[in-house]
Design a protein around this motif. Structure first.
Motif, PDB file in Angstrom:
ATOM      1  N   ARG A  40      31.602  46.087  69.644  1.00 42.60           N
ATOM      2  CA  ARG A  40      31.941  47.051  68.590  1.00 42.60           C
ATOM      3  C   ARG A  40      33.442  47.188  68.467  1.00 42.60           C
ATOM      4  O   ARG A  40      34.177  47.018  69.438  1.00 42.60           O
ATOM      5  N   GLU A  41      33.872  47.530  67.265  1.00 45.79           N
ATOM      6  CA  GLU A  41      35.310  47.489  67.020  1.00 45.79           C
ATOM      7  C   GLU A  41      36.089  48.525  67.817  1.00 45.79           C
ATOM      8  O   GLU A  41      37.238  48.293  68.173  1.00 45.79           O
ATOM      9  N   PHE A  42      35.482  49.679  68.118  1.00 44.42           N
ATOM     10  CA  PHE A  42      36.266  50.662  68.867  1.00 44.42           C
ATOM     11  C   PHE A  42      36.523  50.196  70.296  1.00 44.42           C
ATOM     12  O   PHE A  42      37.524  50.562  70.895  1.00 44.42           O
ATOM     13  N   VAL A  43      35.627  49.348  70.808  1.00 46.66           N
ATOM     14  CA  VAL A  43      35.859  48.784  72.135  1.00 46.66           C
ATOM     15  C   VAL A  43      36.965  47.728  72.068  1.00 46.66           C
ATOM     16  O   VAL A  43      37.859  47.676  72.919  1.00 46.66           O
ATOM     17  N   LEU A  44      36.909  46.910  71.024  1.00 47.60           N
ATOM     18  CA  LEU A  44      37.974  45.918  70.833  1.00 47.60           C
ATOM     19  C   LEU A  44      39.315  46.632  70.688  1.00 47.60           C
ATOM     20  O   LEU A  44      40.331  46.196  71.237  1.00 47.60           O
ATOM     21  N   ALA A  45      39.294  47.747  69.956  1.00 47.65           N
ATOM     22  CA  ALA A  45      40.527  48.499  69.762  1.00 47.65           C
ATOM     23  C   ALA A  45      41.055  49.008  71.097  1.00 47.65           C
ATOM     24  O   ALA A  45      42.262  49.013  71.347  1.00 47.65           O
ATOM     25  N   ALA A  46      40.138  49.407  71.982  1.00 46.70           N
ATOM     26  CA  ALA A  46      40.558  49.873  73.303  1.00 46.70           C
ATOM     27  C   ALA A  46      41.187  48.730  74.087  1.00 46.70           C
ATOM     28  O   ALA A  46      42.176  48.919  74.806  1.00 46.70           O
ATOM     29  N   VAL A  47      40.638  47.527  73.916  1.00 48.48           N
ATOM     30  CA  VAL A  47      41.230  46.371  74.593  1.00 48.48           C
ATOM     31  C   VAL A  47      42.640  46.116  74.072  1.00 48.48           C
ATOM     32  O   VAL A  47      43.589  45.950  74.842  1.00 48.48           O
ATOM     33  N   THR A  48      42.782  46.142  72.744  1.00 51.82           N
ATOM     34  CA  THR A  48      44.098  45.814  72.184  1.00 51.82           C
ATOM     35  C   THR A  48      45.129  46.900  72.471  1.00 51.82           C
ATOM     36  O   THR A  48      46.319  46.624  72.421  1.00 51.82           O
ATOM     37  N   THR A  49      44.685  48.130  72.761  1.00 52.68           N
ATOM     38  CA  THR A  49      45.684  49.142  73.091  1.00 52.68           C
ATOM     39  C   THR A  49      45.943  49.186  74.592  1.00 52.68           C
ATOM     40  O   THR A  49      46.570  50.101  75.093  1.00 52.68           O
ATOM     41  N   GLY A  50      45.449  48.190  75.313  1.00 58.74           N
ATOM     42  CA  GLY A  50      45.835  48.041  76.708  1.00 58.74           C
ATOM     43  C   GLY A  50      45.101  48.917  77.700  1.00 58.74           C
ATOM     44  O   GLY A  50      45.612  49.206  78.769  1.00 58.74           O
ATOM     45  N   GLN A  51      43.868  49.362  77.384  1.00 54.45           N
ATOM     46  CA  GLN A  51      43.106  50.145  78.349  1.00 54.45           C
ATOM     47  C   GLN A  51      42.613  49.236  79.474  1.00 54.45           C
ATOM     48  O   GLN A  51      42.347  48.071  79.254  1.00 54.45           O
ATOM     49  N   SER A  52      42.447  49.823  80.655  1.00 53.83           N
ATOM     50  CA  SER A  52      41.938  49.019  81.761  1.00 53.83           C
ATOM     51  C   SER A  52      40.432  48.839  81.601  1.00 53.83           C
ATOM     52  O   SER A  52      39.770  49.616  80.916  1.00 53.83           O
ATOM     53  N   THR A  53      39.916  47.797  82.259  1.00 58.59           N
ATOM     54  CA  THR A  53      38.488  47.477  82.127  1.00 58.59           C
ATOM     55  C   THR A  53      37.614  48.635  82.602  1.00 58.59           C
ATOM     56  O   THR A  53      36.642  48.999  81.950  1.00 58.59           O
ATOM     57  N   THR A  54      37.978  49.224  83.742  1.00 58.46           N
ATOM     58  CA  THR A  54      37.190  50.346  84.262  1.00 58.46           C
ATOM     59  C   THR A  54      37.136  51.469  83.244  1.00 58.46           C
ATOM     60  O   THR A  54      36.100  52.073  83.005  1.00 58.46           O
ATOM     61  N   ARG A  55      38.283  51.749  82.651  1.00 61.21           N
ATOM     62  CA  ARG A  55      38.353  52.834  81.690  1.00 61.21           C
ATOM     63  C   ARG A  55      37.501  52.532  80.470  1.00 61.21           C
ATOM     64  O   ARG A  55      36.821  53.406  79.939  1.00 61.21           O
ATOM     65  N   ILE A  56      37.534  51.278  80.031  1.00 56.93           N
ATOM     66  CA  ILE A  56      36.741  50.905  78.860  1.00 56.93           C
ATOM     67  C   ILE A  56      35.256  51.085  79.174  1.00 56.93           C
ATOM     68  O   ILE A  56      34.508  51.657  78.385  1.00 56.93           O
ATOM     69  N   ILE A  57      34.852  50.629  80.365  1.00 60.29           N
ATOM     70  CA  ILE A  57      33.437  50.747  80.718  1.00 60.29           C
ATOM     71  C   ILE A  57      33.036  52.222  80.848  1.00 60.29           C
ATOM     72  O   ILE A  57      32.037  52.654  80.284  1.00 60.29           O
ATOM     73  N   LEU A  58      33.838  52.998  81.570  1.00 62.53           N
ATOM     74  CA  LEU A  58      33.433  54.371  81.874  1.00 62.53           C
ATOM     75  C   LEU A  58      33.675  55.344  80.726  1.00 62.53           C
ATOM     76  O   LEU A  58      32.883  56.248  80.502  1.00 62.53           O
ATOM     77  N   ARG A  59      34.783  55.174  80.006  1.00 66.24           N
ATOM     78  CA  ARG A  59      35.150  56.194  79.020  1.00 66.24           C
ATOM     79  C   ARG A  59      34.810  55.797  77.589  1.00 66.24           C
ATOM     80  O   ARG A  59      34.601  56.657  76.746  1.00 66.24           O
ATOM     81  N   GLU A  60      34.808  54.486  77.301  1.00 65.64           N
ATOM     82  CA  GLU A  60      34.527  54.096  75.911  1.00 65.64           C
ATOM     83  C   GLU A  60      33.053  53.759  75.709  1.00 65.64           C
ATOM     84  O   GLU A  60      32.431  54.229  74.772  1.00 65.64           O
ATOM     85  N   ILE A  61      32.503  52.920  76.591  1.00 65.37           N
ATOM     86  CA  ILE A  61      31.141  52.440  76.340  1.00 65.37           C
ATOM     87  C   ILE A  61      30.084  53.385  76.920  1.00 65.37           C
ATOM     88  O   ILE A  61      29.141  53.759  76.232  1.00 65.37           O
ATOM     89  N   LEU A  62      30.251  53.772  78.175  1.00 65.01           N
ATOM     90  CA  LEU A  62      29.198  54.547  78.839  1.00 65.01           C
ATOM     91  C   LEU A  62      28.773  55.802  78.060  1.00 65.01           C
ATOM     92  O   LEU A  62      27.574  56.010  77.848  1.00 65.01           O
ATOM     93  N   PRO A  63      29.726  56.639  77.613  1.00 62.58           N
ATOM     94  CA  PRO A  63      29.287  57.851  76.892  1.00 62.58           C
ATOM     95  C   PRO A  63      28.448  57.523  75.659  1.00 62.58           C
ATOM     96  O   PRO A  63      27.554  58.270  75.301  1.00 62.58           O
ATOM     97  N   ASN A  64      28.737  56.382  75.024  1.00 66.30           N
ATOM     98  CA  ASN A  64      28.000  56.020  73.818  1.00 66.30           C
ATOM     99  C   ASN A  64      26.638  55.410  74.108  1.00 66.30           C
ATOM    100  O   ASN A  64      25.810  55.295  73.217  1.00 66.30           O
TER     101      ASN A  64
END
Lengths: 281, 559
Positions: A167-191
């Protein structure tokens, strides 16, 4: 958000009834020592007393123990094992599923083959073997039930992560330099949480059934009164004294039904798009 | 326009009601129009204007009982469709009307052969025997211009491309020679070149059979291409209705004027870009191969998405990458921003080759290259407040939270939103506003290069213009470079200095915007330019000013 959630939940009468029943069971477990201060194992009256006898409301069993006391104290074991084993299963399942879904490739392959290994062995047989090996105790029961319950949760979490990962918001998190753990726990998991919560609530019901079945076979914790044990112990006299297995059976039925109703209500409230039918675009 | 006596379909005061709790009580509010034989009526409007509801009401496809016809009449050859019996409706629907849908990929039953699906209608509504039906199917497939009808009849839909499927849909709609053909955005999901073919086909069959056609679209280019009369819809009401010539060239209603002014078009006044200094980004022979269907012990098929792609972006330059779906334009953008790892070539950003950098070594460059995504509904995490979404980048790079949030409010103002938006959740905003938030997020890291991947494709035309103007404005204000990926040459023409045309993973033409439009070198570029709908039509002069005026005050445009 939360107000909408409660409104949707309250719209489902089944779910509200389920929640009320579940609350009753929880209260029963919490105040077991107040309602029946004596140990449920103590022999309080003559054996084979039918229900509505003088001092025992639901009758007594083959050794003169109070069935009502057994049911009230048994709810503790059922809820304790149901909740802890589901929590453990949830933790294992979501962790593995999340890793498999997020990283894909060989990680996904390895984790999913491992999961399938568990899924090919019949749940109950595996649980019986595990409990038998580790000697029956609360700890081994929780572990055994958790070990047989996590695979469906892992598959579900993997599916959610797979679809959310691109999903694009996850890609956006990657491009803004979020760490992998943060992406998994804060971006994807809640959704991905709502379907997982629903599945987990149903896992609790299955875990209670599994615990009852294990206790029925005599594999329960010998120090704790449990509904399954009560049915198992009185199965030989079921034709003479129906009440000994009937009331614990009803207790299991009501608890599992209540949890399933709540789970369904959660499903309707958390995934409103699936619940509402025939709406125009 | 015709009088109602000879009309195939006469619609009078049609109203369609929505369930209570919707954003308005009536989806369609007293719409009146008529279609005669040999007439193509275009219904134009933005999403939510009720244009599809009109078609669905006529076809009896409303999701009753939630949405239903609340009043008015629709007479097909004099018979009222809303008062006749169900059985009669079915008969009329088969013989009198045909419909084509927007999404050809899902409109055909995947488990039935193409021929059977065309035959279905013939079986129900005609007296042909099986040989007659087969002959008719072959004839229809031939008519809609499909190659090899004999084989095609026996193939399943998955073997067909989107354009071919849409042709099959048209064949199904034509099977019983209806008096009225309803086409609901039939070309929106298609590439421009395919769109042109389908438009030509619809016009051809329409003249051949003398049908009346209702064509629903949001694109004034398409309207100019095929319409004989036009109805413009806004919020369920028909705000302007007249002949194509009148509506297109002398529009009266302010909404129509706004829509027409928003049609993207090539602006001649843009001066050519002269590169100064070193290139900011230089891509050399970039190659990206996807492995499809590979897995445990399986190798899978290779798909070359980008092959030998070279281009450079100078400071302050906007390079447009234009191509049809599957041309590899998005892959190129994602390779540059580091979402895909290129398999070959070099992507040199300010002297450093980004290809092959580890995740950790790449991280510092993330600040400099930011991306704006296509779908504003998918690109913002629904669980977070706007302030958190915008400041996620700076916080990840060590800016204190408070400072990042203050900056987020400044950025919201810059993109034309109220700073109070920071405290709200994405679902409270419209598509255009969300795209502004998305732009603010990309700007939060003070990037040097923006990759915009179809940033306006999911938006309505009027919003599209606002977002394009905003991007153009911000780019000049902040001196940014931009890689603008789009499938629409008209959109590219509006914002780009340089245009690269991509086809099947390769750049086939690279030149200044002016050159590509006035002197296209490559055959494919000419095909693309030729396929732009409505070329014979010039946007009325007085409306171009409207456009220029609005560009100057982006703040008030936030819808």
């Amino acid at each position: 958000m939360s107000r909408d959630f409660w409104r949707a939940f309250a719209n489902n009468y089944g779910a509200v009834i389920g929640l009320a029943l579940l609350l009753a069971v929880v209260l029963m477990a919490a105040f077991a020592d107040v309602i029946y201060p004596r140990s449920p194992w103590s022999m309080v009256t003559t054996p084979f007393q039918p229900p509505l006898s003088d001092d025992v409301l639901l009758g007594s069993d083959t050794l003169g123990r109070d069935i009502a006391a057994g049911i009230v104290h048994g709810s503790r074991v059922s809820l304790l094992i149901g909740l802890t084993s589901s929590a453990v299963a949830l933790f294992i399942g979501v962790t593995l599923g999340a890793l498999a879904g997020y990283f894909g490739g060989w990680v996904d392959d390895a984790i999913m083959r491992f999961t399938e290994l568990f899924q090919t062995i019949p749940n109950f047989v595996l649980a019986v073997v595990l409990v038998a090996i580790f000697t029956p105790s609360i700890g081994s029961l929780v572990a055994a039930i958790a070990i047989v319950s996590w695979p469906p949760l892992a598959r579900l979490a993997r599916g959610e992560f797979l679809s959310l990962r691109s999903r694009e918001f996850v890609l956006a998190a990657v491009t803004t330099g979020q760490s992998t753990t943060r992406i998994i726990l804060r971006e994807i998991l809640p959704n991905s949480l709502s379907p997982i919560i629903v599945a987990a609530s149903l896992t609790v019901a299955t875990a209670i059934l599994l615990e009852s079945a294990l206790s029925f076979l005599g594999l329960g914790d010998p120090n704790m009164m449990s509904w399954g044990y009560m049915i198992g112990a009185s199965r030989t006299v079921i034709r003479q004294a129906w009440w000994m297995s009937f009331f614990p059976g009803i207790a299991i039925l009501i608890t599992v039904l209540a949890i399933n109703l709540v789970g369904e209500g959660l499903n309707d409230a958390l995934n409103p798009k699936l619940a509402r039918k025939g709406r125009g675009r | 326009m015709t009088t109602s006596e000879q009309a195939v379909l006469a619609l009078r005061d049609l109203s369609v009601s929505l369930p209570p709790g919707g954003d308005r009580p009536l989806a369609v509010d007293q719409v009146t129009f008529s279609v005669a034989r040999e007439e193509i009526l275009c219904i134009v409007g933005e999403s939510g204007s009720g244009k599809s509801m009109v078609a669905h009401a006529i076809m009896g496809l409303l999701p009753e009982p939630y949405v239903k016809v609340a009043g008015g009449s629709a007479r097909l050859n004099g018979e009222n469709l809303f008062t006749m019996s169900r059985a009669r409706q079915r008969a009329v629907r088969g013989i009198g009307m045909g419909m084509i849908f927007q999404e050809p990929m899902t409109a055909l039953n995947p488990l039935m052969r193409v021929g059977e699906q065309i035959e279905e209608a013939l079986k129900l509504h005609s007296r042909l025997d099986s040989r007659g039906r087969r002959a008719r199917v072959l004839e229809l497939l031939q008519d809609v211009g499909l190659p090899n009808p004999g084989d095609l009849r026996r193939s399943y839909p998955f073997r067909l491309s989107g354009g071919q499927r849409q042709r099959v849909m048209i064949a199904i709609a034509l099977a019983l020679e209806p008096d009225l053909l309803i086409a609901d955005e039939p070309t929106t999901a298609l590439d421009v070149t395919t769109q042109k073919q389908i438009l030509d086909l619809i016009r051809k069959v329409q003249t051949a059979c003398g049908m009346g056609v209702i064509f629903i679209t949001h694109d004034f280019g398409v309207v100019a291409e095929i319409a004989t009369s036009v109805a413009v819809m806004q919020h369920g009401k028909c705000v302007e209705y007249g002949s194509a010539d009148t509506v297109l060239n002398r529009p009266e209603h302010p909404y129509t004027r706004e829509l027409i002014a928003a049609v993207p078009h090539y602006i001649e006044h843009r001066e050519d870009f002269t590169p100064k200094g070193q290139a900011l980004l230089k891509a050399e022979a970039v190659r990206k191969v996807f492995r499809v269907g590979s897995g445990f012990l399986r190798r899978g098929r290779e798909l070359v998405a980008a092959d030998n792609v070279s281009l450079s972006i100078h400071p302050g330059e906007t390079v447009g990458v234009v191509g049809e779906s599957g041309s590899g334009k998005s892959t190129l953008g994602r390779c540059i921003v580091g979402l895909h790892k290129a398999d070959g070539g070099r992507i040199v950003f300010q002297g450093t080759d980004l290809v092959g950098l580890s995740r950790k070594r790449f991280r510092p460059f993330r600040k400099d290259v930011q991306m704006i995504f296509q779908d504003p509904y998918a690109s913002l995490n629904p669980r977070y407040r706007v302030a958190d979404i915008i400041s996620q980048g700076p916080i990840a790079f060590g800016t204190p939270r408070k400072q990042a949030h203050a900056r987020a409010e400044e950025l919201l103002e810059l993109v034309g939103l109220d700073p109070s938006a920071a405290r709200r959740f994405p679902h409270e905003f419209s598509g255009g506003q969300r795209q502004r938030i998305s732009i603010a997020r990309a700007l939060a890291l003070d990037p040097k290069l923006l990759i915009a991947d179809e940033p306006v494709s999911a938006l309505d035309v009027s919003v599209q213009t606002q977002v394009l103007d905003l991007l153009d404005d911000i780019r000049h204000q902040l001196g940014l470079s931009m890689l603008f990926i789009t499938h629409d040459l008209r959109v590219a023409a509006q914002v780009c200095d340089t245009i690269a045309v991509m086809q099947t993973g390769r750049i086939v033409e690279l030149g200044s915007c002016r050159d590509v439009f006035s002197r296209p070198q490559h055959e494919y570029t000419r095909t693309l330019l030729d396929a732009i709908p409505g070329q014979g039509w010039e946007i009325p002069k007085d409306l171009r000013h409207l456009r220029a005026d609005r560009a100057r005050r982006p703040r008030e445009l936030s819808q």
